[in-house]
Scaffold this motif. Structure first.
Motif, PDB file in Angstrom:
ATOM      1  N   GLU A  38       0.838  -1.213   0.000  1.00 30.34           N
ATOM      2  CA  GLU A  38       0.000   0.000   0.000  1.00 30.34           C
ATOM      3  C   GLU A  38       0.866   1.254   0.000  1.00 30.34           C
ATOM      4  O   GLU A  38       0.531   2.257  -0.621  1.00 30.34           O
ATOM      5  CB  GLU A  38      -0.929  -0.007   1.216  1.00 30.34           C
ATOM      6  N   LEU A  39       1.986   1.197   0.711  1.00 28.68           N
ATOM      7  CA  LEU A  39       2.875   2.353   0.767  1.00 28.68           C
ATOM      8  C   LEU A  39       3.458   2.662  -0.610  1.00 28.68           C
ATOM      9  O   LEU A  39       3.589   3.834  -0.984  1.00 28.68           O
ATOM     10  CB  LEU A  39       4.001   2.090   1.764  1.00 28.68           C
ATOM     11  N   ALA A  40       3.775   1.628  -1.365  1.00 23.54           N
ATOM     12  CA  ALA A  40       4.306   1.836  -2.707  1.00 23.54           C
ATOM     13  C   ALA A  40       3.296   2.561  -3.577  1.00 23.54           C
ATOM     14  O   ALA A  40       3.655   3.431  -4.384  1.00 23.54           O
ATOM     15  CB  ALA A  40       4.689   0.500  -3.334  1.00 23.54           C
ATOM     16  N   ALA A  41       2.017   2.228  -3.423  1.00 30.66           N
ATOM     17  CA  ALA A  41       0.972   2.908  -4.191  1.00 30.66           C
ATOM     18  C   ALA A  41       0.880   4.383  -3.812  1.00 30.66           C
ATOM     19  O   ALA A  41       0.727   5.254  -4.675  1.00 30.66           O
ATOM     20  CB  ALA A  41      -0.370   2.213  -3.966  1.00 30.66           C
ATOM     21  N   VAL A  42       0.993   4.669  -2.520  1.00 30.69           N
ATOM     22  CA  VAL A  42       0.965   6.059  -2.066  1.00 30.69           C
ATOM     23  C   VAL A  42       2.168   6.818  -2.612  1.00 30.69           C
ATOM     24  O   VAL A  42       2.052   7.966  -3.063  1.00 30.69           O
ATOM     25  CB  VAL A  42       0.932   6.125  -0.526  1.00 30.69           C
ATOM     26  N   ALA A  43       3.318   6.192  -2.576  1.00 29.74           N
ATOM     27  CA  ALA A  43       4.529   6.838  -3.081  1.00 29.74           C
ATOM     28  C   ALA A  43       4.397   7.160  -4.567  1.00 29.74           C
ATOM     29  O   ALA A  43       4.812   8.233  -5.019  1.00 29.74           O
ATOM     30  CB  ALA A  43       5.743   5.935  -2.844  1.00 29.74           C
ATOM     31  N   GLU A  44       3.799   6.249  -5.307  1.00 29.17           N
ATOM     32  CA  GLU A  44       3.623   6.493  -6.737  1.00 29.17           C
ATOM     33  C   GLU A  44       2.657   7.649  -6.977  1.00 29.17           C
ATOM     34  O   GLU A  44       2.879   8.491  -7.854  1.00 29.17           O
ATOM     35  CB  GLU A  44       3.100   5.229  -7.419  1.00 29.17           C
ATOM     36  N   GLU A  45       1.606   7.719  -6.175  1.00 31.63           N
ATOM     37  CA  GLU A  45       0.614   8.788  -6.327  1.00 31.63           C
ATOM     38  C   GLU A  45       1.181  10.154  -5.962  1.00 31.63           C
ATOM     39  O   GLU A  45       0.788  11.173  -6.543  1.00 31.63           O
ATOM     40  CB  GLU A  45      -0.598   8.501  -5.431  1.00 31.63           C
ATOM     41  N   THR A  46       2.065  10.195  -4.983  1.00 31.64           N
ATOM     42  CA  THR A  46       2.525  11.473  -4.420  1.00 31.64           C
ATOM     43  C   THR A  46       3.931  11.864  -4.839  1.00 31.64           C
ATOM     44  O   THR A  46       4.379  12.965  -4.514  1.00 31.64           O
ATOM     45  CB  THR A  46       2.482  11.411  -2.880  1.00 31.64           C
ATOM     46  N   GLY A  47       4.624  10.972  -5.521  1.00 31.53           N
ATOM     47  CA  GLY A  47       6.009  11.248  -5.879  1.00 31.53           C
ATOM     48  C   GLY A  47       6.953  11.169  -4.699  1.00 31.53           C
ATOM     49  O   GLY A  47       8.067  11.714  -4.736  1.00 31.53           O
ATOM     50  N   ALA A  48       6.527  10.472  -3.649  1.00 31.82           N
ATOM     51  CA  ALA A  48       7.331  10.369  -2.428  1.00 31.82           C
ATOM     52  C   ALA A  48       8.291   9.190  -2.503  1.00 31.82           C
ATOM     53  O   ALA A  48       8.130   8.283  -3.320  1.00 31.82           O
ATOM     54  CB  ALA A  48       6.411  10.202  -1.223  1.00 31.82           C
ATOM     55  N   LEU A  49       9.277   9.212  -1.627  1.00 33.76           N
ATOM     56  CA  LEU A  49      10.124   8.055  -1.426  1.00 33.76           C
ATOM     57  C   LEU A  49       9.485   7.184  -0.358  1.00 33.76           C
ATOM     58  O   LEU A  49       9.187   7.661   0.742  1.00 33.76           O
ATOM     59  CB  LEU A  49      11.525   8.473  -0.965  1.00 33.76           C
ATOM     60  N   ALA A  50       9.242   5.913  -0.676  1.00 31.03           N
ATOM     61  CA  ALA A  50       8.653   4.986   0.284  1.00 31.03           C
ATOM     62  C   ALA A  50       9.749   4.324   1.108  1.00 31.03           C
ATOM     63  O   ALA A  50      10.731   3.814   0.566  1.00 31.03           O
ATOM     64  CB  ALA A  50       7.841   3.924  -0.447  1.00 31.03           C
TER      65      ALA A  50
END
Length: 266
Positions: A38-50
């Protein structure tokens, strides 16, 4: 306005909403959670580093902070959002208590231990703790959650009192019912948590975003919590009597649900 942040518990709920709001505002982010997928999906959506991992441990927090500084160069705001409930009272064993205290309290202590020295060297920083209205009032039906959230608020107060003159801003977000998986899985407590209007995770993220423009300690997505806290302080016995009446209602509901026969469909 700061422009870099770390958000823990970011895979879903309030943490995910905060990360999404900051990303829309153009911030650079590092997000953390136990749920790597789930964190990887959030990182992809936000451009964040997971950075998946357990931020309730000292090793996990140290790794997260070090990785964030390596990636971002500096950390302006640390959103200590990860938290858990147990839905247990006196039946909670020592392991459940330890898990709640590690996640809901000591994770904040460990984050501050690794962040504050860097922030003092840099001239300031901001720690935003997702506590709960339970940290100002109480949580019937969940002793470890209630106690640990009180401790989270107390530690946040101590940090603010100790370091605010040195540029460290500490804020405590204290919502009541929020439309998250934790609320959905709250069982008999759900009715209690929804006595007042619930808010969405996005509403809490909006409140957190607005709070970044001030140094106000309490962030209350449910404004009525301030009145409840004032009543509790002014009339503690009356407040406890009222909470006990709610507990009796919960007891009655539980007894009814366990004694009412169910009928299987034909």
């Amino acid at each position: 306005m700061p422009d870099t942040a770390v958000v823990t518990g970011a895979a879903r709920g309030i943490g995910r909403a905060i990360a999404s709001r900051l990303a829309r505002e153009g911030w650079q982010l590092v997000v953390a959670d136990l749920d790597a997928a789930e964190l990887a999906a959030v990182a992809e959506e936000t451009g964040a580093l997971a950075v998946p991992g357990d931020t309730s441990t000292d090793a996990g927090v140290r790794h997260l902070v070090d990785t964030a500084y390596d990636h971002l160069g500096h950390v302006d705001v640390f959103f200590a959002n990860a938290g858990i409930g147990t839905l247990q009272g006196l039946e909670a064993d020592d392991a459940e208590w330890a898990r709640a205290l590690d996640t809901n309290v000591l994770a904040h202590v460990r984050a501050a231990r690794h962040l504050v020295p860097r922030w003092l060297d840099a001239g300031g920083g901001r720690l935003v703790v997702t506590a709960s209205a339970a940290g100002l009032l109480t949580m019937l039906g969940d002793a470890p959650y209630s106690v640990s959230k009180h401790a989270a608020v107390a530690f946040s107060e101590w940090l603010s009192a100790t370091y605010r003159h040195r540029g460290i801003v500490v804020q405590a977000i204290c919502p009541q019912g929020v439309q998250t998986r934790m609320l959905e899985e709250s069982g008999p407590l759900r009715e209690l948590l929804t006595r007042d209007a619930t808010v969405s995770a996005d509403d809490v993220a909006d409140a957190a975003w607005q709070a970044l423009s001030s140094d106000a300690f309490y962030v209350l997505p449910h404004p009525e919590v301030a009145d409840y806290a004032a009543q509790r302080a002014a009339h503690p016995d009356a407040w406890l009597a009222g909470m006990n009446r709610l507990q009796q209602k919960l007891d009655h509901q539980t007894q009814t649900s366990t004694t009412t026969p169910t009928q299987e469909p034909a």
